[in-house]
Design an enzyme around this catalytic site. Structure first.
Site, PDB file in Angstrom:
ATOM      1  N   ARG A 108      20.661  29.821 -84.973  1.00 35.28           N
ATOM      2  CA  ARG A 108      19.490  30.203 -85.774  1.00 35.28           C
ATOM      3  C   ARG A 108      18.186  29.964 -85.029  1.00 35.28           C
ATOM      4  O   ARG A 108      17.177  30.614 -85.311  1.00 35.28           O
ATOM      5  CB  ARG A 108      19.502  29.491 -87.129  1.00 35.28           C
ATOM      6  CG  ARG A 108      20.511  30.095 -88.109  1.00 35.28           C
ATOM      7  CD  ARG A 108      20.439  29.430 -89.476  1.00 35.28           C
ATOM      8  NE  ARG A 108      20.867  28.055 -89.418  1.00 35.28           N
ATOM      9  CZ  ARG A 108      22.091  27.611 -89.703  1.00 35.28           C
ATOM     10  NH1 ARG A 108      23.010  28.449 -90.109  1.00 35.28           N
ATOM     11  NH2 ARG A 108      22.376  26.333 -89.601  1.00 35.28           N
ATOM     12  N   GLU A 153      29.700  13.661 -87.094  1.00 33.41           N
ATOM     13  CA  GLU A 153      30.150  12.710 -88.111  1.00 33.41           C
ATOM     14  C   GLU A 153      31.430  12.007 -87.627  1.00 33.41           C
ATOM     15  O   GLU A 153      31.567  10.798 -87.739  1.00 33.41           O
ATOM     16  CB  GLU A 153      30.405  13.468 -89.426  1.00 33.41           C
ATOM     17  CG  GLU A 153      30.432  12.585 -90.647  1.00 33.41           C
ATOM     18  CD  GLU A 153      30.612  13.401 -91.927  1.00 33.41           C
ATOM     19  OE1 GLU A 153      30.827  12.782 -92.970  1.00 33.41           O
ATOM     20  OE2 GLU A 153      30.570  14.657 -91.862  1.00 33.41           O
TER      21      GLU A 153
END
Lengths: 175, 175
Positions: B60, B97
């Site tokens: 993006r 994570e």
């Protein structure tokens, strides 16, 4: 000038696998006057075609699509691989060398009557562009322009896109 | 106007997994005046900082980076996930994570003395932006500006980017 652009593309043999010559556009993107010239050509084409929406294909298509949406002051709409877009999507399958993959667009990406340009960096076999056309048309839009920086003419991708107006700036007729 | 931009972002609860509210920028990208306003802010910031190269993060970040490289007439340089860039690269790991991932840049993406802006859509934990700063600095460039459309302030990503000039246009202080 197309020859000038072509001279700036870097050819990388053996990427992503042996036997393939990858056409690397980053050497063009790092030269502002070359990038601008490519955008000038795309912009003029899209204006002639009366485009009111730009559909850009993930991810190198985004580089050109963002700049063109800014220049033309029209909506930017992303097409992405399955599972990347967060909202409700429609999908279109296309063939890979082995098996199939799926492209998606948000259901509000295109509206009935839109005059849509599709932009990507590369026209190879035409699979992703053809699937993107189907997405636009599913939502009632009309694909009035397809633009790519590079076309690998020896892969005959245009055959799959018969009936569409296509602009490519750089051609390769052999691997 | 930042409030106006924020009002256009679509929040999608449960994407990409339960408990996460995804901030969907496609509703902003489809409104030319909103996209232009965001680009105006980024452009002014980059001009103030004397930027001569724009590093955009896949994918993006490419949407904004392409338009800004065009507006400023400076080089566009992509940062991508490992294995996507065809030429010789340098890499930088960052924490996920669970485990780590790796970002790459071409070795000729930045040159010594370059004044570099890094652009992405989102500042969350700051991992990818911090890794991108390391890539620029490994090649002798100076990161003089970091710009994002959205900052999730409750994740404290700025802590990881202490010492850099950062512009974000839209903040969220809770999930």
């Amino acid at each position: 000038m197309a020859d000038d652009l072509k001279a700036i593309i870097r050819s990388v043999p053996g990427f992503p696998k042996p036997g393939i010559v990858f056409r690397d556009i980053t050497t063009l993107l790092s030269k502002p006057e070359a990038f601008r010239h490519a955008l000038d050509e795309f912009e003029a084409f899209f204006r002639r075609q009366g485009v009111n929406r730009i559909v850009a294909i993930d991810s190198r298509g985004f580089i050109f699509g963002g700049a063109l949406a800014d220049r033309l002051q029209v909506a930017f709409v992303p097409v992405r691989k399955k599972g990347k877009l967060p909202y409700t999507t429609i999908g279109a399958e296309y063939a890979l060398e082995y098996g199939t993959d799926c492209l998606e667009m948000h259901i509000d990406g295109v509206q009935k009557g839109d005059r849509v340009a599709i932009i990507d960096d590369l026209l190879a076999t035409g699979g992703t562009l053809e699937a993107s056309c189907r997405l636009v048309e599913q939502l009632g839009g009309q694909v009035v322009a397809i633009a790519v920086l590079i076309e690998l003419t020896f892969l005959n991708g245009r055959k799959k896109l018969a009936g569409y107006d296509i602009l490519s700036l750089i051609d390769y007729d052999t691997e």
